[in-house]
Scaffold this motif. Sequence first.
Motif, PDB file in Angstrom:
ATOM      1  N   LEU A 124     -48.346  36.244  38.115  1.00 27.71           N
ATOM      2  CA  LEU A 124     -49.098  35.034  38.409  1.00 27.71           C
ATOM      3  C   LEU A 124     -49.580  34.373  37.124  1.00 27.71           C
ATOM      4  CD1 LEU A 124     -51.203  36.138  41.510  1.00 27.71           C
ATOM      5  CD2 LEU A 124     -49.232  34.612  41.468  1.00 27.71           C
ATOM      6  N   ALA A 125     -49.966  35.203  36.156  1.00 26.56           N
ATOM      7  CA  ALA A 125     -50.374  34.646  34.862  1.00 26.56           C
ATOM      8  C   ALA A 125     -49.208  33.899  34.223  1.00 26.56           C
ATOM      9  CB  ALA A 125     -50.861  35.764  33.944  1.00 26.56           C
ATOM     10  N   ALA A 126     -48.030  34.513  34.257  1.00 24.06           N
ATOM     11  CA  ALA A 126     -46.841  33.867  33.687  1.00 24.06           C
ATOM     12  C   ALA A 126     -46.517  32.571  34.422  1.00 24.06           C
ATOM     13  CB  ALA A 126     -45.653  34.823  33.761  1.00 24.06           C
ATOM     14  N   PHE A 127     -46.634  32.593  35.730  1.00 22.99           N
ATOM     15  CA  PHE A 127     -46.354  31.422  36.550  1.00 22.99           C
ATOM     16  C   PHE A 127     -47.306  30.280  36.207  1.00 22.99           C
ATOM     17  CE2 PHE A 127     -46.338  29.811  41.197  1.00 22.99           C
ATOM     18  CZ  PHE A 127     -45.380  28.859  40.898  1.00 22.99           C
ATOM     19  N   GLY A 128     -48.591  30.585  36.166  1.00 23.39           N
ATOM     20  CA  GLY A 128     -49.574  29.551  35.880  1.00 23.39           C
ATOM     21  C   GLY A 128     -49.442  28.993  34.476  1.00 23.39           C
ATOM     22  N   LEU A 129     -49.242  29.854  33.496  1.00 24.22           N
ATOM     23  CA  LEU A 129     -49.082  29.386  32.118  1.00 24.22           C
ATOM     24  C   LEU A 129     -47.827  28.536  31.962  1.00 24.22           C
ATOM     25  CD1 LEU A 129     -50.148  32.640  30.239  1.00 24.22           C
ATOM     26  CD2 LEU A 129     -51.320  30.432  30.139  1.00 24.22           C
ATOM     27  N   THR A 130     -46.758  28.918  32.663  1.00 24.12           N
ATOM     28  CA  THR A 130     -45.524  28.136  32.587  1.00 24.12           C
ATOM     29  C   THR A 130     -45.732  26.734  33.150  1.00 24.12           C
ATOM     30  OG1 THR A 130     -44.137  30.113  32.758  1.00 24.12           O
ATOM     31  CG2 THR A 130     -43.122  28.016  33.345  1.00 24.12           C
ATOM     32  N   MET A 131     -46.414  26.633  34.290  1.00 20.74           N
ATOM     33  CA  MET A 131     -46.665  25.316  34.870  1.00 20.74           C
ATOM     34  C   MET A 131     -47.499  24.450  33.930  1.00 20.74           C
ATOM     35  SD  MET A 131     -47.169  25.657  38.965  1.00 20.74           S
ATOM     36  CE  MET A 131     -48.663  26.619  38.862  1.00 20.74           C
ATOM     37  N   THR A 132     -48.497  25.041  33.298  1.00 18.84           N
ATOM     38  CA  THR A 132     -49.334  24.274  32.381  1.00 18.84           C
ATOM     39  C   THR A 132     -48.542  23.802  31.173  1.00 18.84           C
ATOM     40  OG1 THR A 132     -51.288  25.541  33.070  1.00 18.84           O
ATOM     41  CG2 THR A 132     -51.440  24.323  31.001  1.00 18.84           C
ATOM     42  N   LEU A 133     -47.702  24.679  30.626  1.00 18.91           N
ATOM     43  CA  LEU A 133     -46.896  24.297  29.464  1.00 18.91           C
ATOM     44  C   LEU A 133     -45.866  23.231  29.815  1.00 18.91           C
ATOM     45  CD1 LEU A 133     -46.395  27.819  27.841  1.00 18.91           C
ATOM     46  CD2 LEU A 133     -47.773  25.932  26.949  1.00 18.91           C
ATOM     47  N   VAL A 134     -45.304  23.314  31.023  1.00 17.12           N
ATOM     48  CA  VAL A 134     -44.373  22.266  31.464  1.00 17.12           C
ATOM     49  C   VAL A 134     -45.097  20.929  31.548  1.00 17.12           C
ATOM     50  CG1 VAL A 134     -43.050  21.441  33.452  1.00 17.12           C
ATOM     51  CG2 VAL A 134     -42.753  23.790  32.654  1.00 17.12           C
ATOM     52  N   TRP A 135     -46.297  20.940  32.082  1.00 17.99           N
ATOM     53  CA  TRP A 135     -47.089  19.717  32.170  1.00 17.99           C
ATOM     54  C   TRP A 135     -47.315  19.121  30.774  1.00 17.99           C
ATOM     55  CZ3 TRP A 135     -52.607  19.374  34.733  1.00 17.99           C
ATOM     56  CH2 TRP A 135     -53.121  18.086  34.541  1.00 17.99           C
ATOM     57  N   ILE A 136     -47.745  19.959  29.825  1.00 15.54           N
ATOM     58  CA  ILE A 136     -48.007  19.472  28.470  1.00 15.54           C
ATOM     59  C   ILE A 136     -46.733  18.910  27.852  1.00 15.54           C
ATOM     60  CG2 ILE A 136     -48.691  20.161  26.132  1.00 15.54           C
ATOM     61  CD1 ILE A 136     -50.538  22.242  27.423  1.00 15.54           C
ATOM     62  N   TYR A 137     -45.612  19.604  28.039  1.00 13.44           N
ATOM     63  CA  TYR A 137     -44.338  19.126  27.482  1.00 13.44           C
ATOM     64  C   TYR A 137     -43.970  17.761  28.051  1.00 13.44           C
ATOM     65  CZ  TYR A 137     -39.309  18.660  26.826  1.00 13.44           C
ATOM     66  OH  TYR A 137     -38.072  18.178  26.518  1.00 13.44           O
ATOM     67  N   LEU A 138     -44.104  17.594  29.362  1.00 12.62           N
ATOM     68  CA  LEU A 138     -43.762  16.317  29.984  1.00 12.62           C
ATOM     69  C   LEU A 138     -44.674  15.195  29.498  1.00 12.62           C
ATOM     70  CD1 LEU A 138     -42.969  17.424  33.644  1.00 12.62           C
ATOM     71  CD2 LEU A 138     -41.362  16.511  31.953  1.00 12.62           C
ATOM     72  N   GLU A 139     -45.966  15.509  29.305  1.00 15.71           N
ATOM     73  CA  GLU A 139     -46.886  14.487  28.793  1.00 15.71           C
ATOM     74  C   GLU A 139     -46.514  14.092  27.362  1.00 15.71           C
ATOM     75  OE1 GLU A 139     -49.171  12.715  30.269  1.00 15.71           O
ATOM     76  OE2 GLU A 139     -48.808  13.685  32.184  1.00 15.71           O
ATOM     77  N   PHE A 140     -46.139  15.072  26.550  1.00 18.80           N
ATOM     78  CA  PHE A 140     -45.685  14.772  25.187  1.00 18.80           C
ATOM     79  C   PHE A 140     -44.412  13.933  25.227  1.00 18.80           C
ATOM     80  CE2 PHE A 140     -48.277  18.103  22.943  1.00 18.80           C
ATOM     81  CZ  PHE A 140     -48.726  17.274  21.931  1.00 18.80           C
ATOM     82  N   LEU A 141     -43.496  14.285  26.104  1.00 15.97           N
ATOM     83  CA  LEU A 141     -42.240  13.559  26.191  1.00 15.97           C
ATOM     84  C   LEU A 141     -42.493  12.108  26.600  1.00 15.97           C
ATOM     85  CD1 LEU A 141     -39.295  14.452  25.734  1.00 15.97           C
ATOM     86  CD2 LEU A 141     -39.074  14.672  28.209  1.00 15.97           C
ATOM     87  N   ARG A 142     -43.389  11.921  27.549  1.00 11.90           N
ATOM     88  CA  ARG A 142     -43.725  10.557  27.974  1.00 11.90           C
ATOM     89  C   ARG A 142     -44.394   9.780  26.862  1.00 11.90           C
ATOM     90  NH1 ARG A 142     -48.084   8.142  30.824  1.00 11.90           N
ATOM     91  NH2 ARG A 142     -49.168  10.136  31.078  1.00 11.90           N
ATOM     92  N   LEU A 143     -45.313  10.440  26.157  1.00 15.99           N
ATOM     93  CA  LEU A 143     -46.034   9.785  25.064  1.00 15.99           C
ATOM     94  C   LEU A 143     -45.077   9.389  23.945  1.00 15.99           C
ATOM     95  CD1 LEU A 143     -48.757   8.944  23.876  1.00 15.99           C
ATOM     96  CD2 LEU A 143     -49.016  11.271  23.008  1.00 15.99           C
ATOM     97  N   VAL A 173     -32.318  17.549  32.467  1.00 12.23           N
ATOM     98  CA  VAL A 173     -31.788  16.205  32.686  1.00 12.23           C
ATOM     99  C   VAL A 173     -32.723  15.157  32.102  1.00 12.23           C
ATOM    100  CG1 VAL A 173     -31.156  14.497  34.435  1.00 12.23           C
ATOM    101  CG2 VAL A 173     -30.483  16.895  34.726  1.00 12.23           C
ATOM    102  N   ILE A 174     -34.022  15.292  32.365  1.00  9.72           N
ATOM    103  CA  ILE A 174     -34.993  14.323  31.850  1.00  9.72           C
ATOM    104  C   ILE A 174     -34.990  14.319  30.324  1.00  9.72           C
ATOM    105  CG2 ILE A 174     -37.434  13.736  31.717  1.00  9.72           C
ATOM    106  CD1 ILE A 174     -36.062  13.060  34.381  1.00  9.72           C
ATOM    107  N   SER A 175     -34.952  15.498  29.729  1.00  4.06           N
ATOM    108  CA  SER A 175     -34.941  15.590  28.265  1.00  4.06           C
ATOM    109  C   SER A 175     -33.681  14.970  27.688  1.00  4.06           C
ATOM    110  CB  SER A 175     -35.054  17.055  27.839  1.00  4.06           C
ATOM    111  OG  SER A 175     -36.258  17.639  28.301  1.00  4.06           O
ATOM    112  N   SER A 176     -32.545  15.208  28.345  1.00  4.32           N
ATOM    113  CA  SER A 176     -31.289  14.629  27.878  1.00  4.32           C
ATOM    114  C   SER A 176     -31.334  13.107  27.948  1.00  4.32           C
ATOM    115  CB  SER A 176     -30.125  15.160  28.723  1.00  4.32           C
ATOM    116  OG  SER A 176     -28.907  14.570  28.339  1.00  4.32           O
ATOM    117  N   ALA A 177     -31.916  12.577  29.033  1.00  6.89           N
ATOM    118  CA  ALA A 177     -32.013  11.121  29.180  1.00  6.89           C
ATOM    119  C   ALA A 177     -32.879  10.513  28.085  1.00  6.89           C
ATOM    120  CB  ALA A 177     -32.581  10.778  30.556  1.00  6.89           C
ATOM    121  N   VAL A 178     -34.023  11.152  27.804  1.00  4.08           N
ATOM    122  CA  VAL A 178     -34.908  10.642  26.753  1.00  4.08           C
ATOM    123  C   VAL A 178     -34.218  10.715  25.398  1.00  4.08           C
ATOM    124  CG1 VAL A 178     -37.069  11.048  25.511  1.00  4.08           C
ATOM    125  CG2 VAL A 178     -37.026  11.185  28.006  1.00  4.08           C
TER     126      VAL A 178
END
Length: 289
Positions: free
Chosen positions: A263-282, A145-150
């Motif tokens: 757990l590795a997959a979970f943690g890496l996914t959260m980090t990548l989501v964070w980076i994506y959102l920061e890029f989207l905001r930027l 939804v956020i990506s579609s709005a942007v």
Amino acid sequence: MRSSNPVFSRRGFSRDNGYAGFNAQQPQAGGPAVGTSPYAQGAGNPYATNPYAPADTQAPARGNVMTIDDVVARTAMTLGTVFVTAALAWFLLPVDEANIGTSYGIAIGAALVAFVFAMIQAFKRKASPALILLYAAFEGVFLGVISSAVSTYVSAGAVPQAVLGTMAVFAGVLIAYKRRWIRVNRRFYGFVMAAAVGFLLLMVVNLLFAAIGGGDGLGFRSGGLGILFGVIGVILGACFLALDFKQVEDGITYGAPREESWLAAFGLTMTLVWIYLEFLRLISILQGD
């Protein structure tokens, strides 16, 4: 020393709440000698005694230890779930004038549910693939939804640019980590954690000012300050990736149980989501009106 990632910091790849690569503990029985791995930096084997193994065993069976293939496969499944649900949300929850309120409401609800699942998993003793995939599914709805709005209201090319930026950061950090251009040690960890705490505190303060006074609060999400903090957010995400790579490497080096790959997959996914959102905001700040 623990990773900045809340999954790794809570459950971690170390039995004594330490960071496997940096512990000063002595080698345990059945573990490799100190210095066996070039990445061990004097640490003993935190998996010499497997907390998940039966009482009469001391280490995971040879066929039941985490490998890089396990981490790649679980990460692909988790990120694939995020992608599929994000695509569905993009098409099924339009952000046009008639549906924008409903779509935003569902997105916020999905984000809260994803946060709850993430916190439950972070505090669980063992990895739960169902919880991790549910987190990924609801996180995908929010991102869709956020990506579609942007894409609709800011720039049609913002989402592909954010995805490419995230992939570039991941590849760049991985290459830098493998070539040892990034040295993950106590000093690095302390710097990243201090920067992350300061960054998050400023974001919370900005949110409070925005809620009380309206507008953009202290201006951390628009203009020059917004661009600066967007860049800092991406850099912090890259640092978290380095910490996560170190945790995964130590888990493989010391024979972590195979379930730790979730757990590795979970943690890496959260980090990548964070980076994506920061890029989207930027990108939104740079290309927005």
